[in-house]
Design an enzyme around this catalytic site. Sequence first.
Site, PDB file in Angstrom:
ATOM      1  N   GLY A   7       4.471  -4.040   3.912  1.00 20.93           N
ATOM      2  CA  GLY A   7       5.009  -5.334   3.406  1.00 20.93           C
ATOM      3  C   GLY A   7       4.770  -6.509   4.387  1.00 20.93           C
ATOM      4  N   GLY A   8       4.850  -6.277   5.727  1.00 20.53           N
ATOM      5  CA  GLY A   8       4.643  -7.340   6.542  1.00 20.53           C
ATOM      6  C   GLY A   8       3.137  -7.492   6.846  1.00 20.53           C
ATOM      7  CB  SER A   9       0.469  -5.099   7.241  1.00 18.90           C
ATOM      8  OG  SER A   9       1.355  -4.124   8.513  1.00 18.90           O
TER       9      SER A   9
ATOM     10  CG  ASP B  34      -0.528  -0.040   8.145  1.00 21.48           C
ATOM     11  OD1 ASP B  34      -1.173   0.901   8.592  1.00 21.48           O
ATOM     12  OD2 ASP B  34       0.924  -0.080   7.895  1.00 21.48           O
TER      13      ASP B  34
ATOM     14  N   GLY C 246       7.602   1.637   4.957  1.00 14.09           N
ATOM     15  CA  GLY C 246       6.354   2.217   4.730  1.00 14.09           C
ATOM     16  C   GLY C 246       5.211   1.755   3.754  1.00 14.09           C
ATOM     17  CG  LEU C 247       6.374   1.098   0.339  1.00 14.68           C
ATOM     18  CD1 LEU C 247       7.345   0.139  -0.682  1.00 14.68           C
ATOM     19  CD2 LEU C 247       5.421   1.825  -0.276  1.00 14.68           C
TER      20      LEU C 247
ATOM     21  CE  LYS D 272       0.712   1.274   4.490  1.00 16.30           C
ATOM     22  NZ  LYS D 272       1.504   2.273   4.859  1.00 16.30           N
TER      23      LYS D 272
HETATM   24  O1  C5P Z   1       0.083  -1.683  14.847  1.00 18.33           O
HETATM   25  P1  C5P Z   1       1.547  -1.727  14.493  1.00 18.33           P
HETATM   26  O2  C5P Z   1       2.127  -2.691  15.294  1.00 18.33           O
HETATM   27  O3  C5P Z   1       1.849  -1.904  13.136  1.00 18.33           O
HETATM   28  O4  C5P Z   1       2.389  -0.367  15.105  1.00 18.33           O
HETATM   29  C1  C5P Z   1       3.780  -0.212  15.179  1.00 18.33           C
HETATM   30  C2  C5P Z   1       3.946   1.022  16.076  1.00 18.33           C
HETATM   31  O5  C5P Z   1       3.574   2.314  15.320  1.00 18.33           O
HETATM   32  C3  C5P Z   1       3.213   0.968  17.270  1.00 18.33           C
HETATM   33  O6  C5P Z   1       3.792   0.182  18.370  1.00 18.33           O
HETATM   34  C4  C5P Z   1       3.153   2.533  17.501  1.00 18.33           C
HETATM   35  O7  C5P Z   1       4.385   2.920  18.200  1.00 18.33           O
HETATM   36  C5  C5P Z   1       3.067   3.159  16.208  1.00 18.33           C
HETATM   37  N1  C5P Z   1       1.746   3.412  15.711  1.00 18.33           N
HETATM   38  C6  C5P Z   1       1.026   4.463  16.500  1.00 18.33           C
HETATM   39  N2  C5P Z   1      -0.346   4.708  15.917  1.00 18.33           N
HETATM   40  C7  C5P Z   1      -0.987   4.110  14.994  1.00 18.33           C
HETATM   41  C8  C5P Z   1      -0.251   3.086  14.460  1.00 18.33           C
HETATM   42  C9  C5P Z   1       0.980   2.869  14.756  1.00 18.33           C
HETATM   43  O8  C5P Z   1       1.727   5.131  17.352  1.00 18.33           O
HETATM   44  N3  C5P Z   1      -2.239   4.529  14.574  1.00 18.33           N
END
Ligand code: C5P
Length: 310
Positions: free
Chosen positions: A101-103, A136, A98-99, A12
């Site tokens: 990839g893992g999600s 994501d 930031g794309l 994305k």
């Molecule tokens: O949800 P995810 O594990 O992908 O997010 C990675 C990190 O990005 C979170 O631990 C958080 O620090 C930050 N994040 C955030 N607010 C969001 C999404 C991600 O602060 N809406």
Amino acid sequence: MNKTLMIEAPAKINLTLDVKGKRNDGYHELETVMHQIDLVDRIYIQPALNLSVKSNSPDIPDDSSNLAYQAARLILDNYGRGEGAAIFIEKNIPVGAGLAGGSTDAAAVLKGINILYEYDIPFESLANISAQIGSDVPFCLQGNPRIIVDETVEGNVLENDQNIKGSTCVARGRGELLTSLPARFLPWILIVKPDFQLSTAEVYGKFKIDQIHTSPDLHAFIKAWEIYDIIEISHFCENVLETISAVLCPEVMLIKKKMERLGAKKATMSGSGPAVFGVFDGPEDALMAYRVMKQSYIETYLVSSYGRGD
Ligand code: C5P
């Protein structure tokens, strides 16, 4: 029976990204337009007694720190009868870019295992599981990716090639509250990732709302999207995390400037970066910019939207 399922997992880009504030749970309140692009990992899943995740990339862990592994564990533990799955990830999406990839790999594993084992899990339940894996992942579960089911013994190969569809959504909350936007096809999207990985947690950790000077005009963006004016769409792309990521990885700003000099109406960082994308309105500039950027950055991709839309 020797059954293999292949499912595509599209990357994305965030066409816009705004942070509205910090939440009590430590996450940030987002308002972002996400769009699936035709830069895909391919996930191969076979029935197996145990769960294993392998890939063709040295950057991808094969243990429970891999989001695809977490997705498989969750769905198998909640809906399985003790079976595992042998998962292979053909990695094409740059890691730590930031794309998503893992999600997207995780979302594809949820969809793929549901189909492979015929669990018949309703979409809402898959969406609930996806939100436990990462912010994501619920968006990545949208759309209709290409899926091929190959049952070698019975000689059946089923492919859903009629209805391959990418998704575009406004995501709010942590990223899990999704509103679909109409399907629009962007034929020329240039993506450049510097040779640097950024941690999403680190970028958000440095975010300070009082340091935002310009934020995306979502209303104007959606208007441009609806009337399908590619120059206007490009003009209203904006990401408030750019200035933070650019401190950690200064090449973000260099790539933006270079891409704009090469004809992108605007170049914008995706997610927490450091990948930068530019939306072009024709093949000449896009191809020229691709050739020039590729000389400096190995991870340069010229792609389009995923699928053809509705
Ligand atoms: O949800 P995810 O594990 O992908 O997010 C990675 C990190 O990005 C979170 O631990 C958080 O620090 C930050 N994040 C955030 N607010 C969001 C999404 C991600 O602060 N809406």
